[in-house]
Design a protein around this motif. Structure first.
Motif, PDB file in Angstrom:
ATOM      1  N   PRO A   1      73.267  14.342 -24.609  1.00 18.04           N
ATOM      2  CA  PRO A   1      74.687  14.311 -25.493  1.00 18.04           C
ATOM      3  C   PRO A   1      74.389  16.071 -26.111  1.00 18.04           C
ATOM      4  N   ALA A   2      73.412  16.849 -25.583  1.00 18.70           N
ATOM      5  CA  ALA A   2      73.400  18.072 -26.658  1.00 18.70           C
ATOM      6  C   ALA A   2      74.435  19.085 -25.636  1.00 18.70           C
ATOM      7  N   THR A   3      75.038  18.718 -24.129  1.00 21.16           N
ATOM      8  CA  THR A   3      76.209  19.254 -23.293  1.00 21.16           C
ATOM      9  C   THR A   3      77.167  18.808 -23.284  1.00 21.16           C
TER      10      THR A   3
ATOM     11  N   PRO B   1      80.992  18.844 -24.544  1.00 23.59           N
ATOM     12  CA  PRO B   1      81.691  17.628 -23.849  1.00 23.59           C
ATOM     13  C   PRO B   1      81.891  17.740 -22.431  1.00 23.59           C
ATOM     14  N   ALA B   2      81.312  18.476 -22.055  1.00 24.70           N
ATOM     15  CA  ALA B   2      81.574  19.208 -20.256  1.00 24.70           C
ATOM     16  C   ALA B   2      80.448  18.924 -19.458  1.00 24.70           C
ATOM     17  N   GLY B   3      79.395  18.959 -20.077  1.00 18.88           N
ATOM     18  CA  GLY B   3      78.435  17.757 -19.067  1.00 18.88           C
ATOM     19  C   GLY B   3      77.168  18.736 -18.438  1.00 18.88           C
ATOM     20  N   PRO B   4      75.972  18.737 -17.444  1.00 22.25           N
ATOM     21  CA  PRO B   4      76.529  17.526 -17.345  1.00 22.25           C
ATOM     22  C   PRO B   4      76.760  16.037 -17.030  1.00 22.25           C
TER      23      PRO B   4
ATOM     24  N   THR C   1      77.930  14.608  -9.628  1.00 20.10           N
ATOM     25  CA  THR C   1      77.418  15.792 -10.744  1.00 20.10           C
ATOM     26  C   THR C   1      78.835  16.185 -11.184  1.00 20.10           C
ATOM     27  N   ILE C   2      79.425  15.095 -12.540  1.00 16.48           N
ATOM     28  CA  ILE C   2      81.028  15.625 -13.063  1.00 16.48           C
ATOM     29  C   ILE C   2      80.871  16.008 -13.938  1.00 16.48           C
ATOM     30  N   TYR C   3      81.492  17.148 -14.375  1.00 14.61           N
ATOM     31  CA  TYR C   3      82.025  18.474 -15.414  1.00 14.61           C
ATOM     32  C   TYR C   3      83.687  17.867 -15.943  1.00 14.61           C
ATOM     33  N   MET C   4      83.601  17.773 -17.174  1.00 16.20           N
ATOM     34  CA  MET C   4      84.982  17.029 -18.313  1.00 16.20           C
ATOM     35  C   MET C   4      85.522  18.293 -18.258  1.00 16.20           C
TER      36      MET C   4
END
Length: 136
Positions: free
Chosen positions: A55-57, A59-62, A75-78
């Motif tokens: 959750p700390a990452t 909205p980008a993610g991973p 692995t998805i980045y948004m």
């Protein structure tokens, strides 16, 4: 052009070794939480799989995506569209799952958890032929 630059940066970052905990099987270790426990989404999203994120990452993610057998597939980045500009960089984005077979980049208008328009950058750890493991 900015989207392509971000995708290329991700591919380069994905080629670097990571020292993270083993994430090859769901649920991943560490601070990762099932996305379905954080926002109103199903446990398994067709085309993506079962998603976990620290959750700390946001909205980008991973975001780590797993198939029905709990095996890591991508692995998805948004990346928020409004943040893809000359003043913002997404550097050293990791591929916690290791080797990347190929990368998909596509637009998303928003969904629970990442409501604003964004780009999905999907680092596939499996060949195209194995993507069917998350199709349904």
């Amino acid at each position: 052009m900015r989207i392509v630059s971000a995708a290329l940066a991700l591919v380069l970052a994905a080629s670097l070794p990571t020292l993270a905990a083993d994430v090859s099987k769901a649920p991943p270790q560490g601070a990762y939480k099932a996305v379905s426990s954080l926002v109103k989404l199903p446990d398994f999203l067709p085309g993506m799989g079962q998603l976990f994120v620290d959750p700390a990452t946001l909205p980008a993610g991973p975001f780590l995506a797993y198939d029905h057998d709990g095996r890591l597939v991508s692995t998805i980045y948004m990346l928020p569209i409004k943040e893809l500009n000359p003043d913002r960089r997404f550097d050293a984005l990791a591929a916690p799952g290791g080797n990347v077979d190929h990368v998909d980049v596509y637009y998303n208008a928003g969904h629970p958890g990442v409501e604003e328009p964004h780009v999905h950058v999907v680092l596939w750890h499996v060949p195209v032929s194995d993507q069917a493991r998350v199709a349904k």
